[in-house]
Design a protein around this motif. Structure first.
Motif, short mmCIF file in Angstrom:
data_model
loop_
_atom_site.label_atom_id
_atom_site.label_comp_id
_atom_site.label_asym_id
_atom_site.label_seq_id
_atom_site.Cartn_x
_atom_site.Cartn_y
_atom_site.Cartn_z
N ARG A 282 -3.82 9.27 -13.80
CA ARG A 282 -4.60 9.75 -14.93
C ARG A 282 -4.78 11.25 -14.95
NH1 ARG A 282 -9.56 5.30 -14.98
NH2 ARG A 282 -8.31 3.49 -15.60
N VAL B 163 -6.46 -2.61 -2.15
CA VAL B 163 -7.29 -2.39 -3.35
C VAL B 163 -7.63 -0.90 -3.47
CG1 VAL B 163 -9.53 -2.86 -4.41
CG2 VAL B 163 -8.24 -4.72 -3.33
N LEU B 164 -7.97 -0.27 -2.35
CA LEU B 164 -8.28 1.16 -2.36
C LEU B 164 -7.05 1.97 -2.74
CD1 LEU B 164 -10.26 3.46 -1.76
CD2 LEU B 164 -9.53 3.35 0.64
N SER B 165 -5.89 1.58 -2.23
CA SER B 165 -4.65 2.30 -2.54
C SER B 165 -4.32 2.23 -4.03
CB SER B 165 -3.49 1.72 -1.72
OG SER B 165 -3.73 1.82 -0.34
N LEU B 166 -4.47 1.04 -4.60
CA LEU B 166 -4.20 0.88 -6.04
C LEU B 166 -5.19 1.68 -6.88
CD1 LEU B 166 -3.38 -2.94 -6.12
CD2 LEU B 166 -1.77 -1.03 -6.25
N THR B 167 -6.44 1.74 -6.42
CA THR B 167 -7.45 2.53 -7.13
C THR B 167 -7.10 4.02 -7.09
OG1 THR B 167 -9.16 0.92 -6.55
CG2 THR B 167 -9.90 3.09 -7.27
N VAL B 168 -6.69 4.50 -5.93
CA VAL B 168 -6.30 5.91 -5.78
C VAL B 168 -5.09 6.21 -6.65
CG1 VAL B 168 -5.36 7.62 -4.18
CG2 VAL B 168 -7.26 6.14 -3.47
N ARG B 169 -4.12 5.30 -6.66
CA ARG B 169 -2.92 5.51 -7.48
C ARG B 169 -3.28 5.58 -8.96
NH1 ARG B 169 2.26 1.40 -8.00
NH2 ARG B 169 3.44 2.66 -9.48
N ARG B 170 -4.15 4.71 -9.38
CA ARG B 170 -4.54 4.69 -10.79
C ARG B 170 -5.23 6.00 -11.20
NH1 ARG B 170 -7.62 0.64 -10.53
NH2 ARG B 170 -5.96 -0.89 -10.73
N ARG B 171 -6.05 6.51 -10.32
CA ARG B 171 -6.77 7.76 -10.63
C ARG B 171 -5.80 8.94 -10.62
NH1 ARG B 171 -12.64 7.32 -7.50
NH2 ARG B 171 -13.41 5.53 -8.71
N CYS C 184 0.84 -1.21 0.00
CA CYS C 184 0.00 0.00 0.00
C CYS C 184 0.87 1.25 0.00
CB CYS C 184 -0.91 0.02 1.23
SG CYS C 184 -2.09 -1.34 1.33
#
Length: 268
Positions: free
Chosen positions: A267, A256-264, A206
């Motif tokens: 972008r 999972v939340l950390s990876l989602t934040v990183r992806r956003r 994370c």
């Protein structure tokens, strides 16, 4: 609120809060050095020591700690022997730990139920001695990490450069392994030997997803570890769930939340 006034839950919160600092912190160093699986190895060896402790009538965590430290030296010895295939050291020591544990289990069937609490965690049964051991381990680990933070930083990112700069690489490799052994031995009664690796590696994953510097990574890994352990214990206490499993699942949800934040963020 009655749960917070219960003595067993207060001990669980204290023990969990302490180990939530040291385990993710050491896990970050292991992940950066690509030795994430060492947690599984030392935890399996520790269980062999715990089983022997029950068999001999000795404090199980102390024997587990001794086994883990011996295994840490063994891993470093094999890593130097098989430099090109360093992962062999982890596989060999893990196999030996599982083999010893299985033998000790068969020698004392009557203590298997006690050992199960160390396999899956039993944080609600922490006593004063357990808390003292965890507190001592926390103080020792934090003191050594603060004292050698620059050396550990260089070793974690580039071991060859550390050696060229005159850093005693062998000494610090052994030091990190011993500190990891201390943390794992203290943590197995909290989350269990089968889950302790998650407490080492998932917060690190994370942190690496969210941080932009090593200093940030250290801060984030500790915050995530504390949040997951304390919230996991609270949820497990309210819903009568397995504490260790609840903490690990919460860690995975945070990942999972950390990876989602990183992806956003990438972008934007």
């Amino acid at each position: 609120m009655d749960l917070l006034t219960a003595e067993f839950f207060q001990r669980a919160l204290i023990g969990g809060a302490l180990i939530a600092v040291t385990a993710p912190l050491m896990g970050l160093f292991l992940v950066l050095r690509r030795l994430a699986m060492i947690g599984d190895t030392l935890s399996h060896v520790s269980i062999a020591g715990v089983a022997l402790g029950f068999l001999l009538g000795v404090y199980p965590i102390a024997v587990g700690l001794l086994f883990a430290i011996i295994a840490a030296f063994g891993i470093e010895k094999l890593r130097r022997t098989y430099r090109t295939y360093a992962e062999l050291s982890i596989a060999i020591i893990m196999s030996g730990g599982i083999a010893l544990a299985s033998i000790f289990f068969t020698l004392g069937i009557s203590y298997n139920l006690n050992v199960n609490s160390y396999l899956f965690g039993s944080i609600y049964t922490l006593n004063s001695v357990d808390l003292l051991v965890i507190a001592i381990v926390t103080v020792v680990v934090l003191a050594i990490v603060l004292l050698h933070r620059k050396e550990l930083f260089l070793l974690s990112f580039d071991e060859d450069a550390a050696a060229v700069n005159g850093l005693p690489v062998r000494y610090f490799n052994i030091l990190i392994s011993i500190l990891t052994a201390l943390v794992i031995s203290a943590a197995i009664k909290i989350v269990g030997a089968l889950l302790v690796s998650a407490l080492l590696t998932v917060p690190a994953a994370c942190s690496l997803a969210l941080s932009r510097s090593f200093r940030q990574a250290i801060a984030i890994v500790v915050i995530i570890g504390e949040a997951a352990v304390l919230a996991g214990l609270w949820i497990a206490g309210i819903w009568n769930l397995a504490p260790g499993g609840t903490v690990v699942l919460l860690l995975i949800a945070i990942l999972v939340l950390s990876l989602t934040v990183r992806r956003r963020l990438t972008r934007v």
